[in-house]
Write a protein that holds these residues in place. Structure first.
Motif, PDB file in Angstrom:
ATOM      1  N   LEU A  73       0.851  -1.184   0.000  1.00 16.31           N
ATOM      2  CA  LEU A  73       0.000   0.000   0.000  1.00 16.31           C
ATOM      3  C   LEU A  73       0.888   1.234   0.000  1.00 16.31           C
ATOM      4  CD1 LEU A  73      -2.542  -1.079   2.784  1.00 16.31           C
ATOM      5  CD2 LEU A  73      -2.838  -1.278   0.308  1.00 16.31           C
ATOM      6  N   SER A  74       0.788   2.059  -1.033  1.00 14.65           N
ATOM      7  CA  SER A  74       1.555   3.292  -1.096  1.00 14.65           C
ATOM      8  C   SER A  74       0.770   4.385  -0.377  1.00 14.65           C
ATOM      9  CB  SER A  74       1.814   3.694  -2.549  1.00 14.65           C
ATOM     10  OG  SER A  74       2.553   4.897  -2.598  1.00 14.65           O
ATOM     11  N   LEU A  75       1.276   4.831   0.753  1.00 16.59           N
ATOM     12  CA  LEU A  75       0.546   5.796   1.577  1.00 16.59           C
ATOM     13  C   LEU A  75       0.909   7.235   1.246  1.00 16.59           C
ATOM     14  CD1 LEU A  75       0.775   4.013   5.039  1.00 16.59           C
ATOM     15  CD2 LEU A  75      -1.053   3.895   3.345  1.00 16.59           C
ATOM     16  N   SER A  76       2.162   7.450   0.866  1.00 13.76           N
ATOM     17  CA  SER A  76       2.613   8.808   0.582  1.00 13.76           C
ATOM     18  C   SER A  76       3.965   8.725  -0.109  1.00 13.76           C
ATOM     19  CB  SER A  76       2.749   9.622   1.883  1.00 13.76           C
ATOM     20  OG  SER A  76       3.820   9.124   2.664  1.00 13.76           O
ATOM     21  N   ARG A  77       4.493   9.879  -0.434  1.00 17.25           N
ATOM     22  CA  ARG A  77       5.837   9.962  -1.008  1.00 17.25           C
ATOM     23  C   ARG A  77       6.876   9.405  -0.023  1.00 17.25           C
ATOM     24  NH1 ARG A  77       8.631  13.426  -4.575  1.00 17.25           N
ATOM     25  NH2 ARG A  77      10.707  14.064  -3.858  1.00 17.25           N
ATOM     26  N   GLU A  78       6.526   9.434   1.262  1.00 13.61           N
ATOM     27  CA  GLU A  78       7.481   9.085   2.308  1.00 13.61           C
ATOM     28  C   GLU A  78       7.460   7.623   2.706  1.00 13.61           C
ATOM     29  OE1 GLU A  78       8.615   8.458   6.544  1.00 13.61           O
ATOM     30  OE2 GLU A  78       6.583   8.497   5.781  1.00 13.61           O
ATOM     31  N   ARG A  79       6.288   6.949   2.543  1.00 16.62           N
ATOM     32  CA  ARG A  79       6.190   5.619   3.139  1.00 16.62           C
ATOM     33  C   ARG A  79       5.180   4.731   2.420  1.00 16.62           C
ATOM     34  NH1 ARG A  79       8.222   3.819   7.687  1.00 16.62           N
ATOM     35  NH2 ARG A  79       8.820   5.940   8.262  1.00 16.62           N
ATOM     36  N   SER A  80       5.448   3.425   2.474  1.00 18.22           N
ATOM     37  CA  SER A  80       4.499   2.418   2.019  1.00 18.22           C
ATOM     38  C   SER A  80       4.406   1.321   3.072  1.00 18.22           C
ATOM     39  CB  SER A  80       4.919   1.815   0.673  1.00 18.22           C
ATOM     40  OG  SER A  80       6.144   1.130   0.800  1.00 18.22           O
ATOM     41  N   ILE A  81       3.329   0.563   3.023  1.00 15.91           N
ATOM     42  CA  ILE A  81       3.153  -0.565   3.924  1.00 15.91           C
ATOM     43  C   ILE A  81       3.185  -1.846   3.106  1.00 15.91           C
ATOM     44  CG2 ILE A  81       1.512  -1.787   5.398  1.00 15.91           C
ATOM     45  CD1 ILE A  81       0.639   0.830   6.540  1.00 15.91           C
ATOM     46  N   LEU A  82       4.009  -2.783   3.542  1.00 15.31           N
ATOM     47  CA  LEU A  82       4.113  -4.072   2.883  1.00 15.31           C
ATOM     48  C   LEU A  82       3.407  -5.127   3.720  1.00 15.31           C
ATOM     49  CD1 LEU A  82       5.494  -5.965   0.708  1.00 15.31           C
ATOM     50  CD2 LEU A  82       7.224  -6.336   2.458  1.00 15.31           C
ATOM     51  N   ILE A  83       2.565  -5.920   3.080  1.00 16.71           N
ATOM     52  CA  ILE A  83       1.896  -7.030   3.745  1.00 16.71           C
ATOM     53  C   ILE A  83       2.457  -8.324   3.175  1.00 16.71           C
ATOM     54  CG2 ILE A  83      -0.315  -8.157   4.204  1.00 16.71           C
ATOM     55  CD1 ILE A  83      -1.655  -5.454   3.822  1.00 16.71           C
ATOM     56  N   GLY A  84       2.998  -9.152   4.049  1.00 11.56           N
ATOM     57  CA  GLY A  84       3.586 -10.405   3.618  1.00 11.56           C
ATOM     58  C   GLY A  84       2.969 -11.585   4.352  1.00 11.56           C
ATOM     59  N   ARG A  85       3.144 -12.775   3.783  1.00 10.13           N
ATOM     60  CA  ARG A  85       2.658 -14.005   4.410  1.00 10.13           C
ATOM     61  C   ARG A  85       3.851 -14.801   4.911  1.00 10.13           C
ATOM     62  NH1 ARG A  85       1.101 -19.493   3.070  1.00 10.13           N
ATOM     63  NH2 ARG A  85       2.104 -19.311   1.007  1.00 10.13           N
ATOM     64  N   ALA A  86       3.865 -15.086   6.206  1.00  5.16           N
ATOM     65  CA  ALA A  86       4.939 -15.896   6.784  1.00  5.16           C
ATOM     66  C   ALA A  86       4.736 -17.357   6.399  1.00  5.16           C
ATOM     67  CB  ALA A  86       4.942 -15.743   8.299  1.00  5.16           C
ATOM     68  N   VAL A  87       5.778 -17.980   5.850  1.00  2.19           N
ATOM     69  CA  VAL A  87       5.652 -19.356   5.350  1.00  2.19           C
ATOM     70  C   VAL A  87       6.600 -20.332   6.042  1.00  2.19           C
ATOM     71  CG1 VAL A  87       4.828 -18.594   3.092  1.00  2.19           C
ATOM     72  CG2 VAL A  87       7.293 -18.923   3.462  1.00  2.19           C
ATOM     73  N   GLY A  88       7.503 -19.833   6.859  1.00  2.00           N
ATOM     74  CA  GLY A  88       8.438 -20.729   7.542  1.00  2.00           C
ATOM     75  C   GLY A  88       9.208 -19.995   8.616  1.00  2.00           C
ATOM     76  N   VAL A  89       9.679 -20.743   9.616  1.00  5.83           N
ATOM     77  CA  VAL A  89      10.426 -20.162  10.725  1.00  5.83           C
ATOM     78  C   VAL A  89      11.666 -20.998  11.018  1.00  5.83           C
ATOM     79  CG1 VAL A  89      10.408 -19.627  13.204  1.00  5.83           C
ATOM     80  CG2 VAL A  89       8.390 -19.131  11.816  1.00  5.83           C
ATOM     81  N   PHE A  90      12.814 -20.333  11.086  1.00  8.35           N
ATOM     82  CA  PHE A  90      14.026 -20.935  11.614  1.00  8.35           C
ATOM     83  C   PHE A  90      14.236 -20.382  13.019  1.00  8.35           C
ATOM     84  CE2 PHE A  90      15.099 -21.556   7.121  1.00  8.35           C
ATOM     85  CZ  PHE A  90      15.706 -22.794   7.146  1.00  8.35           C
ATOM     86  N   SER A  91      14.760 -21.181  13.934  1.00 10.15           N
ATOM     87  CA  SER A  91      15.082 -20.691  15.269  1.00 10.15           C
ATOM     88  C   SER A  91      16.340 -21.371  15.771  1.00 10.15           C
ATOM     89  CB  SER A  91      13.930 -20.950  16.247  1.00 10.15           C
ATOM     90  OG  SER A  91      13.775 -22.345  16.473  1.00 10.15           O
ATOM     91  N   LYS A  92      17.010 -20.702  16.705  1.00 11.79           N
ATOM     92  CA  LYS A  92      18.199 -21.323  17.293  1.00 11.79           C
ATOM     93  C   LYS A  92      17.783 -22.559  18.081  1.00 11.79           C
ATOM     94  CE  LYS A  92      18.101 -18.472  21.488  1.00 11.79           C
ATOM     95  NZ  LYS A  92      18.815 -17.474  22.292  1.00 11.79           N
ATOM     96  N   ASN A  93      18.698 -23.492  18.235  1.00 13.30           N
ATOM     97  CA  ASN A  93      18.410 -24.746  18.922  1.00 13.30           C
ATOM     98  C   ASN A  93      17.900 -24.500  20.338  1.00 13.30           C
ATOM     99  OD1 ASN A  93      19.155 -26.349  16.752  1.00 13.30           O
ATOM    100  ND2 ASN A  93      21.283 -26.552  17.429  1.00 13.30           N
ATOM    101  N   GLY A  94      16.804 -25.178  20.689  1.00 17.19           N
ATOM    102  CA  GLY A  94      16.260 -25.088  22.031  1.00 17.19           C
ATOM    103  C   GLY A  94      15.211 -24.029  22.224  1.00 17.19           C
ATOM    104  N   LEU A  95      15.047 -23.119  21.266  1.00 17.37           N
ATOM    105  CA  LEU A  95      14.080 -22.039  21.453  1.00 17.37           C
ATOM    106  C   LEU A  95      12.643 -22.523  21.246  1.00 17.37           C
ATOM    107  CD1 LEU A  95      14.587 -18.382  20.342  1.00 17.37           C
ATOM    108  CD2 LEU A  95      12.356 -19.443  20.119  1.00 17.37           C
ATOM    109  N   ILE A  96      12.403 -23.376  20.248  1.00 16.89           N
ATOM    110  CA  ILE A  96      11.062 -23.893  19.954  1.00 16.89           C
ATOM    111  C   ILE A  96      11.046 -25.404  20.136  1.00 16.89           C
ATOM    112  CG2 ILE A  96       9.234 -24.121  18.225  1.00 16.89           C
ATOM    113  CD1 ILE A  96      10.317 -21.644  16.852  1.00 16.89           C
TER     114      ILE A  96
END
Length: 211
Positions: free
Chosen positions: A143-166
């Motif tokens: 979404l282009s909101l202005s000359r200064e900024r836009s908003i990006l919408i993304g879909r999370a499809v995968g997660v990496f994490s350090k060992n032991g966190l999840i």
């Protein structure tokens, strides 16, 4: 006694300074992308959060250059439709801040700063090896909101994490009191310290406030 400020009477810079000092803390997305030439870009954004689970939505507020054109991160995402959100732990905080410097277009911050990269599984951009969590994302829309900024919408499809966190079976997350760094304002960042646990009560368990 409260004090009212009319935001419509402030400049954009004044609104930015005020609102980012008030709405704190904010999580940091250290975003890695790849250009069509194959260069890996890494840039931090604190206008960021997760916004849903079906689909799994990640939102980024992307700032433009002074002339209104998009920066490398936005250009790369709009071209290849993929990106990785890396969370920031205290041991990589200074490197994250260094990637916010005004490097020339097309320059690779990981190459310049010696940041270790590891291949992702479901998207082309690599993840930052030393990040505690890396979220693979696909672009959904912008979404282009202005000359200064836009908003990006993304879909999370995968997660990496350090060992032991999840815990892979229960999906229980244990940060072991080493939570990601939060952005405050200007040059201020925060480590999460004191944690308070409060369960949501049923209506009959609530009590009126006493002034």
């Amino acid at each position: 006694m409260s004090h009212h400020i009319d935001l419509d009477e402030l400049t954009a810079t004044e609104r930015y300074k005020l609102l980012t000092a008030l709405v704190i803390p904010r999580p940091i997305a250290w975003v890695t992308t790849v250009s069509v030439e194959g260069a890996t870009n890494a840039a931090p954004y604190s206008f960021f959060n997760v916004f849903g689970q079906d689909p799994a939505i990640i939102i980024l507020g992307l700032e433009h250059k002074a002339d209104g054109t998009a920066k490398d991160t936005e250009n790369n995402i709009n071209t290849l439709n993929e990106f990785v959100v890396n969370l920031v732990s205290s041991d990589i905080l200074e490197k994250m801040v260094q990637t916010a410097a005004a490097y020339a277009p097309g320059e690779s911050e990981p190459d310049i700063l010696g940041l270790s990269l590891t291949s992702s599984k479901k998207v082309k951009p690599p993840r930052l090896t030393n990040a505690p969590v890396s979220i693979e994302c696909e672009r959904m829309m912008s979404l282009s909101l202005s000359r200064e900024r836009s908003i990006l919408i993304g879909r999370a499809v995968g997660v990496f994490s350090k060992n032991g966190l999840i815990n892979a079976e229960t999906l229980h997350v244990d940060w072991e009191n080493n939570y990601p760094i939060a952005r405050l304002f200007a040059d201020r960042y925060a480590e999460i310290g004191s944690i308070k646990r409060l369960s949501i009560p049923t209506p009959d368990q609530t009590q009126p406030n006493e002034d």
